[in-house]
Write an enzyme that holds these catalytic residues in place. Structure first.
Site, PDB file in Angstrom:
ATOM      1  N   SER A 124     -27.757  73.293  90.009  1.00  0.00           N
ATOM      2  CA  SER A 124     -26.667  73.350  89.038  1.00  0.00           C
ATOM      3  C   SER A 124     -27.220  73.906  87.740  1.00  0.00           C
ATOM      4  O   SER A 124     -28.433  73.827  87.478  1.00  0.00           O
ATOM      5  CB  SER A 124     -26.090  71.944  88.790  1.00  0.00           C
ATOM      6  OG  SER A 124     -25.232  71.937  87.665  1.00  0.00           O
ATOM      7  N   TYR A 154     -26.107  62.700  87.232  1.00  0.00           N
ATOM      8  CA  TYR A 154     -25.972  63.953  87.973  1.00  0.00           C
ATOM      9  C   TYR A 154     -27.011  64.959  87.496  1.00  0.00           C
ATOM     10  O   TYR A 154     -27.694  65.619  88.306  1.00  0.00           O
ATOM     11  CB  TYR A 154     -24.565  64.517  87.789  1.00  0.00           C
ATOM     12  CG  TYR A 154     -24.366  65.854  88.460  1.00  0.00           C
ATOM     13  CD1 TYR A 154     -24.315  65.963  89.852  1.00  0.00           C
ATOM     14  CD2 TYR A 154     -24.228  67.020  87.705  1.00  0.00           C
ATOM     15  CE1 TYR A 154     -24.137  67.186  90.464  1.00  0.00           C
ATOM     16  CE2 TYR A 154     -24.050  68.250  88.316  1.00  0.00           C
ATOM     17  CZ  TYR A 154     -24.006  68.331  89.688  1.00  0.00           C
ATOM     18  OH  TYR A 154     -23.842  69.545  90.302  1.00  0.00           O
TER      19      TYR A 154
END
Length: 271
Positions: free
Chosen positions: A133, A146
């Site tokens: 990400s 996350y």
């Protein structure tokens, strides 16, 4: 041309599904894996074989890889994509939820790499694509666990790349920014399960604003194409951030430095 064999996790929707379908159209036989078998059956074809799988189940992963080797005899590509985002202030997300985040996003990737690498080493070829990400390189308030998991994916990928590159195996990190999938909606559903005191109200108000342009974001096909290109390249990139705003954010973090970048993020979030 010999058909290539690919394993794709998280293939029931979003990036995983788009990747499985694109690979199947480009000379790959794809083992498409996810927990939602009903979704996987929608993409079953002569080149896509659905397999129900939870990436936290180590034995199921071993059985799946054994099945692939027995039926196809080789593994050319692993796309580690299964994952989800746990939103919430670090103080407020339970440790059970934090552990679950790492079980899927980090250890799920590691389990699959450990399962396929012996076979790739034996055949002296293979490519592993780990979906990280943009938040694997930068941090944003409210995304703590996350972000931590994706930083870990970046670190693991760099290490494994150095360990296996002499064996003819490529390890590539694809780092998406905001992509139009079901991912954001699931993040906000999980956020509802976290209790925050009033001190975090500004943060809770900021998160929807930060992700408000998700409906206008590129679709998962942009990531699928990057995966296909990396898998078919003799010299794939070690890391690829996309779309363009992802690259800009990473460059901005490097250029501005930690303190100034954090200030810019907080200002944008109105914190």
């Amino acid at each position: 041309m010999t058909q290539q064999i690919a394993l794709v996790t998280g293939a029931s929707s979003g990036i995983g599904r788009a990747t499985a379908e694109l690979l199947a159209k480009n000379n790959y036989y794809v083992f498409a894996m996810a927990r939602r078998m009903d979704r996987l059956e929608q993409i079953r074809s002569e080149n896509i074989e659905p397999i129900r799988l939870d990436v936290t189940d180590a034995e199921a992963i071993k059985e799946t890889v054994n099945h692939v080797m027995i039926t196809k005899g080789r593994i050319d590509l692993l796309v580690n994509n299964a994952g989800y985002g746990q939103l919430g202030a670090v103080e407020c997300v339970s440790m059970e939820a934090a552990h679950a985040q790492f079980e899927v996003n980090v250890f799920g990737y590691a389990r699959f790499m450990q399962a396929v690498l012996p076979h790739m080493r034996e055949q002296k070829s293979g490519c592993i694509v780990n979906i990280a990400s943009i938040l694997g390189k930068i941090s944003i308030p409210g995304f703590g666990w996350y972000t931590a998991s994706k930083h870990a994916v970046e670190a693991l990928s760099e290490t494994v790349r150095s360990e296996v590159m002499q064996q003819g195996i490529h390890v590539v990190v694809i780092a998406p920014g905001l992509i139009k999938t079901e991912f954001t909606a699931k993040e906000f559903e999980l956020l509802k399960t976290v209790n925050h005191p009033p001190a975090y109200q500004k943060l809770l108000d900021a998160l929807p604003r930060l992700l408000a342009h998700e409906p206008k974001a590129p679709g998962p096909e942009i990531i699928a194409r990057a995966i296909l290109k990396a898998a078919n390249s003799a010299y794939p990139p070690i890391r690829h951030a996309l779309p363009g705003d992802s690259k800009t954010a990473v460059i901005s973090r490097w250029f501005l430095g930690g303190r100034l970048f954090d200030w810019a993020v907080r200002r944008k979030m109105k914190l």
